[in-house]
Design a protein around this motif. Structure first.
Motif, PDB file in Angstrom:
ATOM      1  N   HIS A  91      13.327 -58.345  72.788  1.00 13.27           N
ATOM      2  CA  HIS A  91      12.083 -57.845  73.390  1.00 13.27           C
ATOM      3  C   HIS A  91      10.863 -58.111  72.502  1.00 13.27           C
ATOM      4  CE1 HIS A  91      14.513 -55.726  76.409  1.00 13.27           C
ATOM      5  NE2 HIS A  91      15.306 -55.411  75.402  1.00 13.27           N
ATOM      6  N   GLU A  94       7.617 -59.598  74.681  1.00  9.07           N
ATOM      7  CA  GLU A  94       6.885 -58.601  75.467  1.00  9.07           C
ATOM      8  C   GLU A  94       5.927 -57.787  74.623  1.00  9.07           C
ATOM      9  OE1 GLU A  94      10.273 -56.541  76.581  1.00  9.07           O
ATOM     10  OE2 GLU A  94      11.055 -58.070  77.936  1.00  9.07           O
ATOM     11  N   GLN A  95       6.080 -57.834  73.305  1.00 10.40           N
ATOM     12  CA  GLN A  95       5.256 -57.020  72.424  1.00 10.40           C
ATOM     13  C   GLN A  95       4.217 -57.819  71.656  1.00 10.40           C
ATOM     14  OE1 GLN A  95       8.106 -55.106  69.910  1.00 10.40           O
ATOM     15  NE2 GLN A  95       9.092 -53.986  71.574  1.00 10.40           N
ATOM     16  N   GLY A 120      14.905 -59.787  77.239  1.00 13.38           N
ATOM     17  CA  GLY A 120      13.640 -59.282  77.778  1.00 13.38           C
ATOM     18  C   GLY A 120      13.885 -58.491  79.050  1.00 13.38           C
ATOM     19  N   ALA A 131       8.741 -50.108  83.153  1.00 16.41           N
ATOM     20  CA  ALA A 131       8.173 -50.552  81.879  1.00 16.41           C
ATOM     21  C   ALA A 131       6.692 -50.873  81.971  1.00 16.41           C
ATOM     22  CB  ALA A 131       8.932 -51.776  81.379  1.00 16.41           C
ATOM     23  N   ARG A 132       6.128 -50.883  83.182  1.00 14.30           N
ATOM     24  CA  ARG A 132       4.710 -51.197  83.332  1.00 14.30           C
ATOM     25  C   ARG A 132       3.813 -49.981  83.168  1.00 14.30           C
ATOM     26  NH1 ARG A 132       6.718 -54.581  87.694  1.00 14.30           N
ATOM     27  NH2 ARG A 132       6.368 -56.789  87.215  1.00 14.30           N
ATOM     28  N   ARG A 137       6.463 -47.342  78.780  1.00 17.19           N
ATOM     29  CA  ARG A 137       5.695 -48.504  78.340  1.00 17.19           C
ATOM     30  C   ARG A 137       5.056 -48.257  76.981  1.00 17.19           C
ATOM     31  NH1 ARG A 137       0.439 -51.281  81.371  1.00 17.19           N
ATOM     32  NH2 ARG A 137       0.117 -52.903  79.786  1.00 17.19           N
ATOM     33  N   GLY A 140       7.819 -48.347  74.242  1.00 18.97           N
ATOM     34  CA  GLY A 140       8.333 -49.682  73.972  1.00 18.97           C
ATOM     35  C   GLY A 140       7.302 -50.657  73.475  1.00 18.97           C
ATOM     36  N   PHE A 142       5.247 -52.435  75.344  1.00 20.58           N
ATOM     37  CA  PHE A 142       5.260 -53.614  76.205  1.00 20.58           C
ATOM     38  C   PHE A 142       3.842 -53.931  76.664  1.00 20.58           C
ATOM     39  CE2 PHE A 142       9.416 -51.475  77.221  1.00 20.58           C
ATOM     40  CZ  PHE A 142      10.161 -52.282  76.387  1.00 20.58           C
ATOM     41  N   SER A 143       3.361 -55.092  76.285  1.00 17.91           N
ATOM     42  CA  SER A 143       2.035 -55.524  76.708  1.00 17.91           C
ATOM     43  C   SER A 143       2.079 -56.372  77.976  1.00 17.91           C
ATOM     44  CB  SER A 143       1.363 -56.324  75.589  1.00 17.91           C
ATOM     45  OG  SER A 143       2.141 -57.462  75.255  1.00 17.91           O
ATOM     46  N   LEU A 145       5.173 -58.454  80.734  1.00 17.23           N
ATOM     47  CA  LEU A 145       6.552 -58.828  81.041  1.00 17.23           C
ATOM     48  C   LEU A 145       6.586 -60.240  81.611  1.00 17.23           C
ATOM     49  CD1 LEU A 145       7.868 -55.530  82.720  1.00 17.23           C
ATOM     50  CD2 LEU A 145       7.877 -56.168  80.298  1.00 17.23           C
TER      51      LEU A 145
END
Length: 259
Positions: A91, A94-95, A120, A131-132, A137, A140, A142-143, A145
């Motif tokens: 992952h 995604e970051q 991912g 995750a959005r 979000r 994690g 997560f910016s 996906l």
């Protein structure tokens, strides 16, 4: 970011469930990879290279962590070109701020035929929808996906070849350990019924480089066929030409004496 990462992987039941599903995958993928240097980016609290047989293992983290041996950005890896045999990225794309630059750096540091293992979250799954937004979000980090097909395209452009791929976590992303445990049947039958519906995708790729073999000359062999080589002795044509030149010189000398 460090505290949010800790909440995601260590405190949230959903994060623990994701780690439990991905850890066996990494253990299986790295077990048959050989070389000298292996690199893990992210997930400092979990050793994904435990089953790896490579002697020198490095843990690179994007944020400060007690278990990290290196701290830097994934877009600028502190390794020489063609120096790493294995890279694991759970992952990471995604970051990071520039995922394409991260993949370019991974391609640069990997040796020819080196291995890349990454995971991912699929944006079209239930886990991707969760995750959005919300706490998941933020925890994690997560910016953005990306689908597995887009990552495949990026890898293909760089020169990677995907040798294995698939999907994990077919259970619904409830943040409750009891509800997650009750969905064990979905994990068993999910890959057979609808494999692409998994919330997490994984890609195992190898760096392919065009092999160019340098042909060295064999100094023991003659460069040309002996029949085509010019011999030291003069041919009959050269001898006749030399005689004509000598006769012409004699005639010119006699003419000067007569005059």
């Amino acid at each position: 970011m460090q505290s949010s990462q800790s909440v995601f992987f260590e405190q949230m039941p959903l994060g623990q469930y994701i780690v439990a599903r991905e850890t066996p995958l990494y253990a299986q993928a790295v077990a048959d990879v050989f070389g000298f240097h292996a690199l893990q980016i992210g997930w400092s609290a979990h050793d994904l290279l435990e089953q790896c047989r490579i002697p020198y293992k490095h843990s690179l983290q994007l944020t400060a962590s007690a278990n990290a041996s290196l701290l830097c950005e994934s877009e600028f890896l502190p390794f020489a070109e063609n120096s790493v045999d294995l890279v694991c990225m759970p992952h990471v794309l995604e970051q990071c701020a520039d995922p394409q630059q991260t993949l370019r750096e991974v391609f640069r540091v990997l040796v020819p035929e080196g291995s890349l293992v990454l995971t991912g979250i699929s944006p079209a799954s239930c886990l991707g929808m969760r995750a959005r937004v919300g706490q998941f979000r933020q925890a994690g980090g997560f910016s953005r996906l990306f689908t597995a097909w887009r990552i495949r395209d990026w890898l293909s452009v760089l020169g990677f070849e995907v040798v294995r791929s698939g999907y994990l976590m077919h259970a619904f992303p409830f943040n409750d350990p009891d509800w997650l445990a009750r969905q064990s049947c979905l994990e068993r039958w999910g890959p057979r019924l609808c494999g692409m519906s998994g919330g997490i995708y994984f890609l195992i790729a190898k760096k392919r480089v065009l092999n160019i073999r340098l042909l060295k000359p064999d100094w023991k062999m003659l460069p040309l066929n002996p029949a085509l080589q010019v011999r030291k002795g003069r041919s009959s044509i050269q001898k006749n030409g030399q005689k004509q030149l000598e006769c012409a010189d004699v005639e010119s000398t006699m003419d000067r004496n007569v005059r």
